[in-house]
Design an enzyme around this catalytic site. Structure first.
Site, PDB file in Angstrom:
ATOM      1  N   ASN A 272      -3.937   5.549 -44.394  1.00 12.78           N
ATOM      2  CA  ASN A 272      -3.511   6.134 -43.297  1.00 12.78           C
ATOM      3  C   ASN A 272      -4.013   5.558 -41.887  1.00 12.78           C
ATOM      4  OD1 ASN A 272      -2.696   7.694 -41.310  1.00 12.78           O
ATOM      5  ND2 ASN A 272      -3.714   9.624 -41.601  1.00 12.78           N
ATOM      6  N   TRP A 273      -3.263   4.649 -41.449  1.00 15.97           N
ATOM      7  CA  TRP A 273      -3.747   3.810 -40.425  1.00 15.97           C
ATOM      8  C   TRP A 273      -3.871   4.594 -39.058  1.00 15.97           C
ATOM      9  CZ3 TRP A 273      -0.594  -1.372 -40.393  1.00 15.97           C
ATOM     10  CH2 TRP A 273      -0.916  -1.865 -41.691  1.00 15.97           C
ATOM     11  N   LYS A 274      -3.388   5.735 -39.068  1.00 10.92           N
ATOM     12  CA  LYS A 274      -3.416   6.817 -37.875  1.00 10.92           C
ATOM     13  C   LYS A 274      -2.632   5.926 -36.609  1.00 10.92           C
ATOM     14  CE  LYS A 274      -7.052   9.366 -40.007  1.00 10.92           C
ATOM     15  NZ  LYS A 274      -8.153  10.199 -39.906  1.00 10.92           N
TER      16      LYS A 274
ATOM     17  N   HIS B 190      -1.339  16.543 -41.768  1.00  3.24           N
ATOM     18  CA  HIS B 190      -2.332  15.886 -41.608  1.00  3.24           C
ATOM     19  C   HIS B 190      -3.233  16.819 -40.653  1.00  3.24           C
ATOM     20  CE1 HIS B 190      -6.008  13.482 -40.465  1.00  3.24           C
ATOM     21  NE2 HIS B 190      -5.393  12.823 -41.801  1.00  3.24           N
TER      22      HIS B 190
ATOM     23  N   GLU C 115      -5.122  16.281 -38.345  1.00  6.06           N
ATOM     24  CA  GLU C 115      -5.209  16.128 -37.153  1.00  6.06           C
ATOM     25  C   GLU C 115      -3.707  16.483 -36.271  1.00  6.06           C
ATOM     26  OE1 GLU C 115      -5.726  11.817 -37.647  1.00  6.06           O
ATOM     27  OE2 GLU C 115      -7.924  12.524 -38.193  1.00  6.06           O
TER      28      GLU C 115
ATOM     29  N   GLU D 190      -8.386  17.032 -47.865  1.00  6.95           N
ATOM     30  CA  GLU D 190      -9.236  16.330 -46.825  1.00  6.95           C
ATOM     31  C   GLU D 190     -10.010  17.401 -46.224  1.00  6.95           C
ATOM     32  OE1 GLU D 190      -7.331  12.375 -45.783  1.00  6.95           O
ATOM     33  OE2 GLU D 190      -6.579  13.828 -44.424  1.00  6.95           O
TER      34      GLU D 190
ATOM     35  N   GLY E 100     -13.620  10.849 -41.067  1.00 11.63           N
ATOM     36  CA  GLY E 100     -13.864   9.919 -40.014  1.00 11.63           C
ATOM     37  C   GLY E 100     -15.551   9.939 -39.581  1.00 11.63           C
TER      38      GLY E 100
ATOM     39  N   SER F  35     -13.955   9.867 -45.404  1.00  7.83           N
ATOM     40  CA  SER F  35     -14.776   9.123 -45.467  1.00  7.83           C
ATOM     41  C   SER F  35     -15.081   8.264 -46.938  1.00  7.83           C
ATOM     42  CB  SER F  35     -16.203   9.659 -45.309  1.00  7.83           C
ATOM     43  OG  SER F  35     -16.415  10.079 -44.056  1.00  7.83           O
TER      44      SER F  35
ATOM     45  N   GLY G 135      -8.752   6.601 -44.573  1.00  6.58           N
ATOM     46  CA  GLY G 135      -8.432   6.431 -42.967  1.00  6.58           C
ATOM     47  C   GLY G 135      -8.931   5.007 -42.702  1.00  6.58           C
ATOM     48  N   GLY G 136     -10.639   5.031 -42.061  1.00  7.52           N
ATOM     49  CA  GLY G 136     -10.976   4.067 -41.369  1.00  7.52           C
ATOM     50  C   GLY G 136     -10.978   2.719 -42.361  1.00  7.52           C
TER      51      GLY G 136
END
Ligand code: 13P
Length: 253
Positions: free
Chosen positions: A9-11, A95, A97, A167, A173, A213, A234-235
């Protein structure tokens, strides 16, 4: 046997030039890898260009959100068929977010899930508790509410296609992942919820991922658990090397 999934997920990261460079590098790093579904979810603006590069490779395309209507006066929204049109096979829905910043409700996430399945997009439905909820012992109640909202909308013939991503919000993150044992307990609980609604045969087909993470160092711990079928990353998905290392650790040889 459930095929593992590693989804990136590149967000809201990477412009077109950066997206091209990342996915070109990734394509080389994961060439020939089988037995794991490798999915990248760039922002909408890079879906087309990324699809051009991954065509014919073992990398699949996903989006990060969509609306449930097919077309019409819904300014700023993207329909399930538009995602199909650009080459998506997956879509991340609900998600945390989106739930937190854009006030998406579990009912809306269920409508989106239904709409995705109806055009043969595979939904990756995200659920998870925040720190306060965890500390208050509410984790299972939160997850149960988020999962059960799906049931009234999803027919048993399609339920087995859903992917769930557990999640925990406090792990996203932060560099502080859940322990693999704790994640497996919640993921088992999610599978039991599906089992009591649709029966164990369908529940055993549903792929349930962990997210929060995940990195090349901790992925194997998660994959060694009985019920964890992959990761939503993610990251670490923003770098071809780390994402490919996560994929390689998951590959069924
Ligand atoms: P991180 O891997 O950066 O913690 O993000 C997890 C996530 O939100 C994936 O959807």
């Amino acid at each position: 046997m459930r095929i593992p999934v590693i989804a990136g997920n590149w967000k809201m990261n990477k412009n077109i030039v950066e997206a091209v460079s990342l996915v070109k590098e990734l394509k080389d790093f994961v060439r020939g890898i089988k037995g794991v579904d490798i999915v990248v979810c760039p922002p909408f603006t890079s879906l087309w260009v990324v699809k051009e590069i991954i065509n014919g490779t073992n990398i699949l395309l996903g989006a990060q959100n969509m609306y449930w209507e097919t077309k019409g006066a819904f300014t700023g929204e993207t329909s399930p068929l538009m995602l199909k049109d650009v080459g998506c096979e997956y879509v991340i829905l609900g998600h945390s977010e989106r739930r937190q910043y854009f006030k998406e409700t579990s009912e809306e996430v269920a409508k989106k899930t239904e709409a995705a399945l109806s055009v043969n997009l595979i939904p990756i439905v995200c659920v998870g508790e925040n720190l306060k909820e965890r500390e208050g012992g509410e984790t299972k109640a939160i997850i149960e509410q988020e999962i059960k909202a799906l049931f009234s909308k999803i027919d048993s013939t399609l339920a087995g296609r859903i992917i769930v991503a557990y999640e925990p919000i406090w792990a996203i993150g932060t560099g502080r992942s859940s322990s693999s044992q704790d994640a497996n307990i919640i993921i088992k609980f999610i599978r039991e919820l599906f089992s009591s609604e649709y029966g164990s045969k369908i529940a055993e087909r549903i792929r349930i991922l962990y997210g929060g993470s995940v990195n090349p160092q901790n992925i194997s711990e998660f994959m060694n658990e009985s019920d964890i079928d992959g990761a939503l990353v993610g990251g670490a998905s923003l770098y071809a090397l780390s994402f490919s290392q996560i994929v390689k650790a998951t590959e069924i040889l």
